[in-house]
Design an enzyme around this catalytic site. Structure first.
Site, PDB file in Angstrom:
ATOM      1  N   ASP A   1     -62.835  51.966  47.920  1.00 15.73           N
ATOM      2  CA  ASP A   1     -61.777  52.290  48.861  1.00 15.73           C
ATOM      3  C   ASP A   1     -60.534  52.615  48.021  1.00 15.73           C
ATOM      4  O   ASP A   1     -60.490  52.324  46.823  1.00 15.73           O
ATOM      5  CB  ASP A   1     -61.537  51.092  49.780  1.00 15.73           C
TER       6      ASP A   1
ATOM      7  N   ASP B   1     -56.520  52.801  49.315  1.00 19.03           N
ATOM      8  CA  ASP B   1     -55.329  52.000  49.610  1.00 19.03           C
ATOM      9  C   ASP B   1     -55.682  50.520  49.678  1.00 19.03           C
ATOM     10  O   ASP B   1     -56.583  50.116  50.415  1.00 19.03           O
ATOM     11  CB  ASP B   1     -54.718  52.415  50.949  1.00 19.03           C
TER      12      ASP B   1
ATOM     13  N   ASP C   1     -61.194  46.357  50.463  1.00 20.79           N
ATOM     14  CA  ASP C   1     -60.261  45.261  50.727  1.00 20.79           C
ATOM     15  C   ASP C   1     -60.223  44.804  52.169  1.00 20.79           C
ATOM     16  O   ASP C   1     -59.434  43.917  52.509  1.00 20.79           O
ATOM     17  CB  ASP C   1     -58.845  45.670  50.304  1.00 20.79           C
TER      18      ASP C   1
END
Length: 226
Positions: free
Chosen positions: A9, A11, A171
Site C-alpha cells: 500500500d 499512504d 496499514d
C-alpha cells in the site's frame, strides 16, 4: 518464470503522506464551510481516497452532503493535493533499506493503492523510488479497487509476479481484507492511518518498523501460505 513479489500500500505504509492529505482535506472542507480536522481526526477518514475522506468528514460533523457538492469539493481536494506533490510527504524510516533488501533477494515490488494512479506515480517518482516498482496500480487503474481482491491480483499480474509467492504490506483493514480475500499473506504496519490497532483485523504479521520486514519473515509467510 514469474518472480516472488511484495505488494505495498502507499499512504500510511510506504510513505507518510498525512501532512499533505490533511492540508488538502481541510482546504476542501473550509471551501464547504465546514470545520477543519486535526491529525487525530484525520486518521478516521483516510483509506479509500479523497472522495471517501470528504464523505467521512461530513458524516463525522453530521452534515448532509449532496453529490454535486461532493464532486466540487473533490475537485478542490485533487487540485490542491496534485499541485503540492510531494509536499511534506516522506518515506517511512527503513523503507529504502527494505526495498534494497528485497530487490537484492530477487523479489519484484509493486504498489496497490486507493490513491489515484497519476498522483501515486507522481509521488513515487518525486521521492526517487519509481525505478524500484514493476507496477503501480491506483484506484482508477482497473474497474475495481481494494478491498476487491482483484485489485491486488491484477497488480501482481501487471508486475509479472507470482501470486503463489506474494506478500501484501499495508496499514489498514482495507489492505488486510483485500489480501485475505486474495489468499495472500499480509504484513500490517502499526504506524499507519487507522484509528483501530491493526491486530484487531488479524493480519498474518505485524511490524513496527521496516527493519522488521526481513527476508526470513517474508519467506516464512509465503511458505505457510502454500
Amino acid at each position: 518464470m514469474k518472480r516472488p513479489i511484495i505488494v505495498f500500500d502507499l499512504d500510511g505504509t510506504l510513505v507518510d503522506t498525512a501532512p499533505d492529505l490533511l492540508d488538502s482535506l481541510n482546504h476542501s472542507l473550509v471551501a464547504g464551510a465546514m470545520a477543519s480536522v486535526d491529525y487525530a481526526g484525520f486518521k478516521r477518514f483516510v483509506g479509500q481516497g479523497g472522495r471517501v475522506m470528504i464523505e467521512r468528514a461530513y458524516a463525522a460533523q453530521q452534515k448532509a452532503l449532496k453529490s454535486e457538492e461532493l464532486d466540487r469539493l473533490l475537485g478542490l481536494f485533487m487540485t490542491h493535493y496534485t499541485g503540492n506533490i510531494p509536499g511534506k510527504s516522506l518515506p517511512y524510516p527503513g523503507v529504502v533499506e527494505a526495498i534494497d533488501r528485497l530487490e537484492g533477494a530477487g523479489y519484484a515490488l509493486a504498489v496497490c493503492t486507493n490513491k489515484y494512479e497519476a498522483n501515486s506515480l507522481a509521488l513515487i517518482e518525486a521521492l526517487g523510488l519509481k525505478q524500484h516498482f514493476s507496477a503501480i496500480a491506483g484506484q482508477d487503474t482497473f474497474a475495481f479497487r481494494k478491498p476487491d481482491p482483484r485489485h491486488l491480483l491484477e497488480t501482481i499480474a501487471m508486475a509479472g509476479g507470482d501470486p503463489e509467492r506474494a506478500v501484501m504490506v499495508g496499514d489498514s483493514q482495507t489492505d488486510i481484507d483485500t489480501a485475505k480475500a486474495a489468499g495472500i499473506p499480509v504484513v500490517a504496519v502499526d504506524f499507519g492511518y487507522t484509528d483501530r490497532h491493526v491486530r484487531e483485523f488479524e493480519p498474518s504479521a505485524i511490524i513496527s518498523h521496516f527493519d522488521e520486514l526481513t527476508l526470513g519473515l517474508v519467506e516464512k509467510l509465503i511458505a505457510a501460505a502454500r
